[in-house]
Design a protein around this motif. Sequence first.
Motif, short mmCIF file in Angstrom:
data_model
loop_
_atom_site.label_atom_id
_atom_site.label_comp_id
_atom_site.label_asym_id
_atom_site.label_seq_id
_atom_site.Cartn_x
_atom_site.Cartn_y
_atom_site.Cartn_z
N PRO A 13 0.65 -1.42 0.49
CA PRO A 13 0.13 0.22 0.31
C PRO A 13 0.44 1.28 -0.65
CG PRO A 13 -0.31 -1.08 1.96
CD PRO A 13 1.13 -2.35 0.98
N ARG B 111 4.38 16.95 7.21
CA ARG B 111 5.17 15.66 7.21
C ARG B 111 3.67 14.60 7.77
NH1 ARG B 111 9.92 16.21 4.54
NH2 ARG B 111 9.82 14.58 3.31
N SER C 40 2.56 14.61 -2.07
CA SER C 40 3.46 13.49 -2.64
C SER C 40 2.07 13.18 -3.69
CB SER C 40 3.86 12.94 -1.28
OG SER C 40 3.96 11.40 -2.14
N LEU C 41 1.07 12.49 -2.76
CA LEU C 41 0.37 11.05 -3.72
C LEU C 41 0.25 12.38 -4.92
CD1 LEU C 41 -1.45 9.62 -3.50
CD2 LEU C 41 -3.60 10.74 -2.39
N SER D 65 7.93 11.96 -2.58
CA SER D 65 7.56 12.62 -1.81
C SER D 65 8.95 13.38 -1.13
CB SER D 65 7.89 10.63 -1.38
OG SER D 65 9.01 10.58 -1.23
N MET D 66 10.01 13.47 -1.99
CA MET D 66 10.46 15.11 -0.82
C MET D 66 11.34 13.65 -0.10
SD MET D 66 10.77 16.84 -3.13
CE MET D 66 11.78 17.85 -2.92
N THR D 67 11.47 12.77 0.05
CA THR D 67 12.70 11.74 1.68
C THR D 67 13.06 11.09 0.37
OG1 THR D 67 10.65 10.21 1.13
CG2 THR D 67 10.55 12.00 2.99
N PRO E 287 15.61 12.82 5.18
CA PRO E 287 16.20 11.45 5.30
C PRO E 287 15.02 10.55 6.45
CG PRO E 287 16.72 12.76 7.09
CD PRO E 287 16.36 14.12 6.50
N ILE E 288 15.17 10.43 6.21
CA ILE E 288 14.08 9.15 6.75
C ILE E 288 14.65 7.47 7.15
CG2 ILE E 288 12.31 8.37 5.02
CD1 ILE E 288 9.99 7.86 6.60
N GLU F 136 12.67 -5.71 4.49
CA GLU F 136 11.60 -5.78 5.10
C GLU F 136 11.78 -4.56 5.29
OE1 GLU F 136 7.91 -7.20 5.50
OE2 GLU F 136 9.89 -8.24 5.16
N LYS G 263 11.72 -2.93 2.38
CA LYS G 263 9.55 -2.67 1.44
C LYS G 263 9.65 -1.89 2.77
CE LYS G 263 9.38 -7.80 0.13
NZ LYS G 263 8.88 -8.60 -0.02
N VAL H 148 10.18 1.97 0.98
CA VAL H 148 9.29 1.86 -1.03
C VAL H 148 7.75 2.09 -0.60
CG1 VAL H 148 8.96 0.16 -2.97
CG2 VAL H 148 11.52 -0.15 -1.65
N GLY H 149 7.11 1.80 0.56
CA GLY H 149 6.12 1.98 0.76
C GLY H 149 5.68 3.27 1.02
N ARG H 150 6.46 3.67 1.58
CA ARG H 150 6.74 5.14 2.14
C ARG H 150 7.30 5.86 0.40
NH1 ARG H 150 6.28 6.86 6.83
NH2 ARG H 150 5.67 4.98 8.66
N GLN H 151 6.92 5.83 -0.40
CA GLN H 151 7.57 6.01 -1.40
C GLN H 151 8.55 7.18 -1.33
OE1 GLN H 151 3.99 3.99 -2.26
NE2 GLN H 151 4.27 5.60 -3.97
N LYS I 86 13.87 0.52 -9.95
CA LYS I 86 12.54 1.64 -8.65
C LYS I 86 13.23 2.53 -8.66
CE LYS I 86 10.70 -2.40 -6.71
NZ LYS I 86 9.84 -2.58 -5.29
#
Lengths: 330, 330
Positions: A47, A114, B53-54, B59-61, B92-93, B106, B109, B112-115, B137
């Motif tokens: 998602p 954010r 972002s959507l 997403s600028m992260t 950064p995250i 994990e 992934k 990636v979900g966080r775009q 990707k």
Amino acid sequence: MTTIQDIAKHAKVSKSTVSRVLNESSVVNTETRLAVEQAITALNYRPNLMAQSLASGRSMTIGIVTQKIGSPFYDSIAQGVIEGLNNTGYSPIFVDGQLHHSTESEVIKALVGRQVDGLVLIGGRTPVTDLEQLKEKLPTILVAREVAGWENRSVCVDNELAGYEATMHLIELGHRAIALIHGIKDQPDAIQRQKGYCRALEKANIVFNPSLIYQADFSAQSGVLAINSLLGSGVYFSAVFAENDMMAMGARLGLSRHGIRVPEDVSIVGFDDQAEVAFMTPPLTTMRQPAVEMGKSAASAVLHAIRDERFEIPNHLIELQRRESVARVR
Amino acid sequence: MTTIQDIAKHAKVSKSTVSRVLNESSVVNTETRLAVEQAITALNYRPNLMAQSLASGRSMTIGIVTQKIGSPFYDSIAQGVIEGLNNTGYSPIFVDGQLHHSTESEVIKALVGRQVDGLVLIGGRTPVTDLEQLKEKLPTILVAREVAGWENRSVCVDNELAGYEATMHLIELGHRAIALIHGIKDQPDAIQRQKGYCRALEKANIVFNPSLIYQADFSAQSGVLAINSLLGSGVYFSAVFAENDMMAMGARLGLSRHGIRVPEDVSIVGFDDQAEVAFMTPPLTTMRQPAVEMGKSAASAVLHAIRDERFEIPNHLIELQRRESVARVR
DNA sequence: CACATTGATGGTACCGGTTCCATAGAATTG
DNA sequence: CAATTCTATGGAACCGGTACCATCAATGTG
């Protein structure tokens, strides 16, 4: 990127149903659930958290404001927060205040943009009025900072008591001329630690001697300068209490530069118990700050605050870590 | 929360126009721009990054995968990445791989979900096939890890050369019996550093003596164990090369426990140059890893990769930092 | 002066989810 | 057996933005 729509099509159901199995928000027929789950793995679907956040109003992120990445104590707190957030579905997002007030409020605004669900402020100088405003909008937890009225929103320790205990430890071993290497001037922790130092002297009926205090800045270098200055001034001292470990390391080096042995000639007590000091020569006696545990508590606290649940912040104790840099006075 | 719609209403324009002034994406009449800007400050508006972002797909992260928060070298790299991202609009995250392969994939992934718009992997063991898939990707940069075919996607240093130089430094000062405290067995950096050690010996026509090697694990404790073991076995050595600073600290403590002086009796060279070792007694000679700079380069690299621009990753050198833990052999 | 161009703005379809409401069919009830 | 309650699902509005397209007035051109 595969979307929820793709899954819906593949499983021959509607978006809504897919969302239901994803969030277990309502009962779904076992057959259809299986079909959806199968589609999810088949299409390797994840998602989109941005979309989820937008739709649900929850971002599943916690904003962490640090003061200065690279400082061992704050890093350890951050590490604790990370650990505490593990497997909770929430991710931390870090920003650095860089020790500037303006930068700090700037980065906090960025975090609000954010859509973080909660905020953990480690140390920092954000004005109390801003904090109060922030608290209205977001669950906010303070670490290593005491603010009146924030008692159960703030994870902190008793620096005054720790300063007292450190000094008392030296006094009990017969030291009466105890130098103090003082941290950054207006820093609250430093002030508290010095207060504890003074209270211990008073308790032991030792008169406070201002020339035993050196105004340093928490850096190792300032620790060696402290020793040079103290030695240069000619005051006698048999022990040193440094308000953090880095200054203690510097002091220890300074002493050895002058041929003074530790602990035979001079004892040292540090503060923090950062990982390295257990392997100094000699290993440093220091006041252990439970930084990681504090971070974990902060994580729990913010999570509970988000769910609007009550949470009692545990009492974190600074404990004397006895090692070999302290000896009975000769 | 005030939205773009509120601004539009307040300034008596449409959403589109507000969006235009926010992103400067097209020309807007000066008057209307001013009206909008005024509305923005009046209502204290902050765009919702999730919605941005959507809608925009950005997403600028940047996702940062660390191995183990709290280890000085990796922390410094992370710090460098933060610095490099400052004032770029990107945040950064962080996620922690916890040294587990499964956890690592994990958390990736999850990112990636966080775009996230880009990925920085610090160290790590993610299989090359997964990396290749990831690269398709997302712009992905490796730090402190070498992978064939990733030459300009990877920020790393020449550990073999550094191992060679460290050893050579000792040899040039007359040492011929040089103990090696070796890091984690299969760790690529450790392997490279040992290779360099061997090459230096060879170059100097010193025969390699396996009993001078102690298999340790990068921890300070393993450094003291190394000394105990070496001394216990009775091999002679006049110098120690520790493959990181923590082990060097441990070794230094171990030697002092046996009444052996540094550097008079035994010289020590460390690796990393973490902040503390400049204040050891004596200050440690070590191979300085440009960790912060590497982090900065990684930040630049990933930013350029996102914009699809070419970027030459600078060459980072490990340099000998001479201090006082090394002396000419007697 | 008719027509094409430009500048400034509004309208609207999306982005990928969540969530409420509606509904059809099955099960339960009197 | 009709009426009622569940169960399982679909439909559609919405979250707060972006970006394309349409529109309209003002200007430029032959």
